[in-house]
Scaffold this active site. Sequence first.
Site, PDB file in Angstrom:
ATOM      1  CE  LYS A 184       3.476   4.024   6.615  1.00 19.19           C
ATOM      2  NZ  LYS A 184       4.638   3.643   5.841  1.00 19.19           N
TER       3      LYS A 184
HETATM    4  C1  PLP Z   1       5.162   2.694   4.719  1.00 16.68           C
HETATM    5  C2  PLP Z   1       6.431   1.952   4.933  1.00 16.68           C
HETATM    6  C3  PLP Z   1       7.532   2.103   4.093  1.00 16.68           C
HETATM    7  C4  PLP Z   1       7.469   2.872   2.812  1.00 16.68           C
HETATM    8  O1  PLP Z   1       7.104   4.180   2.997  1.00 16.68           O
HETATM    9  P1  PLP Z   1       6.755   5.062   1.705  1.00 16.68           P
HETATM   10  O2  PLP Z   1       6.931   6.471   2.196  1.00 16.68           O
HETATM   11  O3  PLP Z   1       5.358   4.733   1.328  1.00 16.68           O
HETATM   12  O4  PLP Z   1       7.739   4.724   0.649  1.00 16.68           O
HETATM   13  C5  PLP Z   1       8.702   1.452   4.404  1.00 16.68           C
HETATM   14  N1  PLP Z   1       8.796   0.656   5.482  1.00 16.68           N
HETATM   15  C6  PLP Z   1       7.759   0.473   6.324  1.00 16.68           C
HETATM   16  C7  PLP Z   1       7.934  -0.385   7.532  1.00 16.68           C
HETATM   17  C8  PLP Z   1       6.543   1.096   6.058  1.00 16.68           C
HETATM   18  O5  PLP Z   1       5.481   0.872   6.866  1.00 16.68           O
END
Ligand code: PLP
Length: 383
Positions: A184
Site C-alpha cells: 500500500k
Molecule cells: C488491501 C486491501 C484491503 C485489506 O487490507 P489489509 O490491511 O491487508 O487487511 C481491503 N480492501 C482493499 C480495497 C484492499 O486493497
Amino acid sequence: MRSHYLVFGKPLVEDEEIEEVAASMRAAWLGTGPKVTEFERLVGEHSGVPHAVAVSSCTAGLHLSCLALGLGPGDEVIAPALTFCATINAIIHAGATPVLADVRRDTQNIDPDDVRRKLSPRTKAIMPVHFAGRMCEMGALTQIAREHELKIIEDCAHAIEAEHHGQKAGTFGDCGVLSFYSTKNIVTGEGGMVLTRDPAIAERVKVLALHGMSHDAWKRFSGDGYKHYDVVEVGFKYNMMDLQAAIGMHQIGRVERYWQRRVAIWKRYDAAFADLSVTLPSPISPNSRHALHLYTLLIEQPRAPIDRDTFIAELHRRNIGTGVHYRAIPVHSAYKERFGWDVRDYPNAYAIGQATVSLPLSPRLSDEDVDDVIAAVREVLQR
Ligand SMILES: *Cc1c(COP(=O)(O)O)cnc(C)c1O
C-alpha cells in the site's frame, strides 16, 4: 532486457524505520505501546480526524467498524462488485449480508445509481472503496445515506492521500479504514487504522480490538502498577504492535514525497502509452486528489493484439511483475455458492476484472525501472 526481476508493489523501507524497529527491539517493547499511540496521533492529524485507532489490518478495521456501527444479522451492506475480497469478507464476518452494486466503467468506482437500485428495507450501510486511489462520488453516496438513514464505512486501503475539496478520504462516512499492508501507499508490513469523528465508535473499536477488555488494558503491566481489567464484551485480537507502528510513524512523514514520486511515474506512463490500443486510467476529476495507488491498463481484445493474461505472462518473461486488481467479486466460488451471485449481473465489474492489469507504481522504482516497464509494455503491445 532487465537483469533482475521487478517485484510488483515492493515497498520503500528507509533507515529511520529500520533504526526505530531496532530501538523497540532493544527496549524489548514489542507489542502495543507508546509508538502505536504516536502513530495514531500522526495519522489522525494527517487525515484531519479526532480519532484514529490502530488495528492489525484494514480487514480487521472494516470488521470492527461494522460491529461498532451495530451492523449484524439481517442487515444488508452495499459494496462494490470490484474490490478486494477483504471488503466483502469483513461484512460477512460481522454477520451482515453483502449486496453488490456494479462499478462505473470509467472511474471503476461504485456507481451511486446502482446503489439506489440495490436499496431494500434491510439496507443499513454502504461500504464504498476508493478504488486505485480515486475518490468515490461521496456527494451522491452521502445523499443516499441521508435519505435512507444508512451508515457509511469507507474502505480507504488505496486512498490515504485522496481528497475531495480538500477533505481527506475516510472522513466523509461514519468510519474510514486505512491499510498499511506491504504493497500500500505507506506500510507497516501488516496494519490498519480506523478513522472516525465519533469518540464512542473509536472507543468501541479499541475495546473490540483487544479481547473486549476495558480501556487501555495494554497499560496493565506498566510502571503505574498492576490494574485489574474487566471483559466488557467478547472481542478480538486485532491490536497493532509497536514494532509495526515503529515503521509507520516514519512512513507517514513521507506520504507526500512518495505520492509526488508516483505522480511523476504516472505522468510518464500516461505519455508513453497514449498511442497504444489499450485503455489508460480516466482523467482525474477536478477538485479532487487521486491517491495514485494503482496504474491500471485495460487490455481488451480485439482492440488489443493479445489478452490480459498473455500480457502478464509476456511482462513476466521480461522480468516485470504486475498485479490484477481485481477479478470481479462474483467470479469467486465461495461467494457464488453462498449468495448465488451471477457475474453477468455486474457487467462493468466483470469486464474490468477480465481486462485489468496493474503496472509497478512504487516510490521504490528508479527512472531506469520505469524505462524498463515502458519499453516492455510497448514491445508486448506493438507486436
Ligand atoms: C488491501 C486491501 C484491503 C485489506 O487490507 P489489509 O490491511 O491487508 O487487511 C481491503 N480492501 C482493499 C480495497 C484492499 O486493497
